[in-house]
Scaffold this active site. Structure first.
Site, PDB file in Angstrom:
ATOM      1  CG  ASP A  49      -1.814   1.219   1.275  1.00  0.00           C
ATOM      2  OD1 ASP A  49      -2.909   1.129   0.698  1.00  0.00           O
ATOM      3  OD2 ASP A  49      -1.429   2.268   1.855  1.00  0.00           O
ATOM      4  CE1 TYR A  54       0.570   7.955   2.503  1.00  0.00           C
ATOM      5  CE2 TYR A  54       1.072   5.691   1.928  1.00  0.00           C
ATOM      6  CZ  TYR A  54       0.242   6.609   2.523  1.00  0.00           C
ATOM      7  OH  TYR A  54      -0.912   6.184   3.140  1.00  0.00           O
ATOM      8  CE  LYS A  83      -3.829   4.660   0.567  1.00  0.00           C
ATOM      9  NZ  LYS A  83      -2.429   4.611   0.980  1.00  0.00           N
ATOM     10  CG  HIS A 116      -4.888   9.625   0.307  1.00  0.00           C
ATOM     11  ND1 HIS A 116      -3.544   9.573   0.028  1.00  0.00           N
ATOM     12  CD2 HIS A 116      -5.011   9.183   1.580  1.00  0.00           C
ATOM     13  CE1 HIS A 116      -2.896   9.121   1.098  1.00  0.00           C
ATOM     14  NE2 HIS A 116      -3.770   8.882   2.054  1.00  0.00           N
TER      15      HIS A 116
END
Ligand SMILES: NC(=O)c1ccc[n+]([C@@H]2O[C@H](COP(=O)([O-])OP(=O)(O)OC[C@H]3O[C@@H](n4cnc5c(N)ncnc54)[C@H](OP(=O)(O)O)[C@@H]3O)[C@@H](O)[C@H]2O)c1
Length: 280
Positions: A49, A54, A83, A116
């Site tokens: 994930d 990120y 996401k 998200h």
């Protein structure tokens, strides 16, 4: 009893998603990230994930390429999630964001793409883009993250494709009963983020007592509790011994009484932002 690490559940479109995966929130690009994912693949994890925000999709992609080669498995045996970030919510911008994520990851498809956060006045248009990506066969499954029941209802008013997954903060202090029941009734698979409450539950006396009883650790008890509640989960660790530890949950079963004791720890307490009150 679900017994093996790569065991899956069927999403409402028939796509199989592993019950357990590894998350890489806050793990920066570099050897620690690459090694964590390679350890996970080596030890049998098949689900990863990540998210555009990120800023580690390139490293995740590198780790996937190296990890599958070393493990002698194919890309198709992995389940990769990313996401779309809030600033990219919109029809064209979400489609473009998907392409950017694929490029960074070096993949030609994702198994799951999620919205998200439910940014008001934006997520429905983004959902149309998700539906296009899905209908064109560019992604295997589409879903949302941090959606409350009212967000899901609003989305589903005009949706042609129902979300397959809702990924939310979920741990013994936040059991999300209302969201879970709604998702269950609507065939939307619930997925837990921060399942270990970011490491803040390790010393909880009730969890420790239950852990001792089964000769397991607190993280293993929590992850097993997720599984028995029918919730997919993606604990994050970069340490090989913890990555192994977090996956050793398929050889025991919590009694109904212990499940209820853990359910009873709920305080509707969040460690992350509130989906009804966030400003990013
Ligand atoms: N959709 C969203 O909005 C959203 C938000 C947050 C997170 N997520 C996803 O969910 C994943 C998991 O959530 P999270 O990273 O916030 O928190 P988490 O998985 O609940 O906890 C991670 C923390 O626990 C430690 N840990 C892991 N296994 C352990 C073990 N066996 N024993 C002791 N400590 C252990 C880790 O440290 P070490 O690494 O040092 O082992 C890390 O500090 C994320 O990585 C991300 O993929 C999604």
């Amino acid at each position: 009893m679900i017994k093996i690490l790569n065991s899956t559940t069927a999403l409402h479109n028939g796509v199989h998603m592993p019950w357990l995966g590894i998350g890489v929130f806050k793990v920066e690009e570099g050897p620690e990230l690459v090694n964590a994912i390679k350890f996970a693949i080596k030890h049998g994890y098949r689900s990863i994930d990540t998210a555009a925000i990120y800023e580690n999709e390139a490293g995740v992609g590198q780790a996937i390429r190296e990890g599958i080669k070393e493990a002698g498995i194919s890309r198709e045996e992995l389940f990769v999630t990313s996401k779309v970030w809030n600033s990219d919510l919109g029809y064209e911008s979400t489609i473009a964001a998907y392409e950017t994520s694929l490029q960074k990851l070096g993949l030609d498809y994702l198994d799951l793409y999620l919205i998200h956060w439910p940014v008001e006045n934006k997520y429905k248009e983004a959902w149309r883009a998700m539906e296009t990506l899905y209908k064109e066969g560019k992604v295997k499954a589409i879903g949302v993250s941090n959606f409350q029941v009212h967000h899901l209802k609003e989305l589903m008013k005009d949706a042609e494709v129902k979300p397959m997954v809702n990924q939310v903060e979920y741990h013994p202090r936040l059991t999300q009963t209302e969201v879970q029941q709604f998702c269950q009734r609507n065939g939307i698979q619930l997925e837990a983020w921060s399942p270990l409450m970011q490491g803040q539950l390790l010393d909880h006396p009730t969890l420790l007592e239950i852990a001792n009883k089964y000769n397991k650790t607190v993280p293993q008890i929590i992850i097993r509790w997720d599984l028995q509640n029918g919730v997919i989960t993606i604990p994050k660790s970069t340490k090989e011994h913890r990555i192994i530890e977090n996956s050793n949950i398929f050889d025991f079963q919590l009694t109904e009484e212990d499940m209820n004791r853990i359910n009873g720890l709920n305080q509707n307490h969040r460690v992350g932002p509130d989906p009804d009150n966030f400003d990013f």
